[in-house]
Each structure stands twice: as structure tokens, then as C-alpha cells.
Design a protein around this motif. Structure first.
Motif, PDB file in Angstrom:
ATOM      1  N   UNK A 125       1.356 -14.606  20.284  1.00 47.77           N
ATOM      2  CA  UNK A 125       0.339 -15.291  21.086  1.00 47.77           C
ATOM      3  C   UNK A 125       0.955 -15.878  22.360  1.00 47.77           C
ATOM      4  N   UNK A 126       2.155 -16.423  22.236  1.00 50.34           N
ATOM      5  CA  UNK A 126       2.842 -16.973  23.407  1.00 50.34           C
ATOM      6  C   UNK A 126       3.189 -15.855  24.379  1.00 50.34           C
ATOM      7  N   UNK A 144       7.176  -7.371  19.874  1.00 47.45           N
ATOM      8  CA  UNK A 144       7.090  -8.674  19.216  1.00 47.45           C
ATOM      9  C   UNK A 144       6.246  -8.533  17.939  1.00 47.45           C
ATOM     10  N   UNK A 145       6.735  -9.092  16.807  1.00 44.47           N
ATOM     11  CA  UNK A 145       5.942  -9.022  15.565  1.00 44.47           C
ATOM     12  C   UNK A 145       4.732  -9.962  15.628  1.00 44.47           C
ATOM     13  N   UNK A 146       3.792  -9.736  14.730  1.00 45.64           N
ATOM     14  CA  UNK A 146       2.589 -10.577  14.670  1.00 45.64           C
ATOM     15  C   UNK A 146       2.987 -12.021  14.366  1.00 45.64           C
ATOM     16  N   UNK A 147       2.193 -12.950  14.904  1.00 45.52           N
ATOM     17  CA  UNK A 147       2.450 -14.353  14.620  1.00 45.52           C
ATOM     18  C   UNK A 147       2.262 -15.202  15.871  1.00 45.52           C
TER      19      UNK A 147
END
Length: 158
Positions: free
Chosen positions: A33-34, A26-29
Motif C-alpha cells: 500500500x505504501x 513487493x508482496x501483499x500487505x
């Protein structure tokens, strides 16, 4: 207890590897977080699953045994009903087989259940209404032995 620890370690290791792969894809963002929160829940569940599976067994070692007389009584009633039904249906079958050989009779069957709950026929008694030839009786005896899977000692024909 060692099995419980082994299960916990295996579950945490598998969940950690899964979570690490998921987080690395998953890319940063905000989505990361989810996903991080979801993987945290997966790790918590990986602790709960082995505890849930073995906790009743661990507690059972320390608690006194409780017999459930109602459950045993219900099982006994059910088993007796099954035995009675086997006896009635088998007696009806014996009479049908005798009628197929032109033998008029009444039949009674005794059945019993072993410790595994398997019901087996232990005795068959046939009472003829009128005299019948020995060959017809022998034929009936052979047919009952083959069809019911019982020995000659279990069959009484009068």
C-alpha cells in the motif's frame, strides 16, 4: 505543442513501467500500500516534469516580449570593464616586451568585443621615448604580432 505531448507520453510510459515493476516485486500487505501510494506520486510527477520544462516556452509564444534594460545595461557595463582591463593589461605587456628589447616607450591598446562577447585587440600604438634602431622595432613588431595574434596593420610604432 506536439513536443509537449510527446514528452508527456514518454514520461508517463516510463513512470508506468517503473511503477508496475516496483509493485510486482513487493508482496501483499502494508508495504504494498505504501509502495502503491509512492508510485502514484511518481505518476503525478511524471506529468508535472514535462509541463514544468515546456510551460514557460509555451506561454512565451503568447506573451509580449519584455526587454530588460537593466540587465542589458549591466551586461554593457561589465563588457566595457572587461575591455578596459584587457586594454590596460595588454599595454602593460607591450611595455614589458619593449623593455626586454631595451626600448623605452609608452603603449596604448584598443580592444573591442564582437557580438559573442569575445574581446579582441584591434590596435596597438607604441611611442618610443628616444630613437631606436629599425632592427629593434622590427623585432618588437614581430614579437607583438606573434604574442598578441594581431596583424602588422594593427601595430603602429612611432
Amino acid at each position: 505543442m506536439i513536443d509537449l505531448l510527446r514528452q508527456i507520453i514518454l514520461c508517463i510510459t516510463a513512470a508506468s513501467l517503473f511503477c508496475a515493476v516496483a509493485l510486482s516485486l513487493v508482496p501483499e500487505g502494508a508495504l504494498k500500500e505504501v509502495i502503491r501510494m509512492g508510485t502514484g506520486l511518481v505518476l503525478i510527477l511524471s506529468l508535472a516534469i514535462p509541463l514544468r520544462q515546456s510551460l514557460p516556452h509555451v506561454l512565451a509564444d503568447f506573451l509580449p516580449e519584455i526587454s530588460l534594460p537593466e540587465q542589458q545595461e549591466t551586461e554593457n557595463i561589465y563588457q566595457q570593464a572587461v575591455i578596459q582591463q584587457v586594454e590596460v593589461e595588454t599595454a602593460r605587456y607591450v611595455v614589458q616586451q619593449a623593455e626586454a628589447l631595451d626600448i623605452s616607450c609608452t603603449a596604448s591598446v584598443t580592444a573591442a568585443a564582437d557580438e559573442d562577447g569575445v574581446v579582441s585587440i584591434t590596435a596597438v600604438q607604441v611611442v618610443t621615448d628616444k630613437p631606436v634602431s629599425d632592427s629593434s622595432l622590427a623585432s618588437l613588431r614581430t614579437r607583438l604580432r606573434q604574442e598578441l595574434g594581431i596583424t602588422d596593420a594593427c601595430i603602429r610604432i612611432q
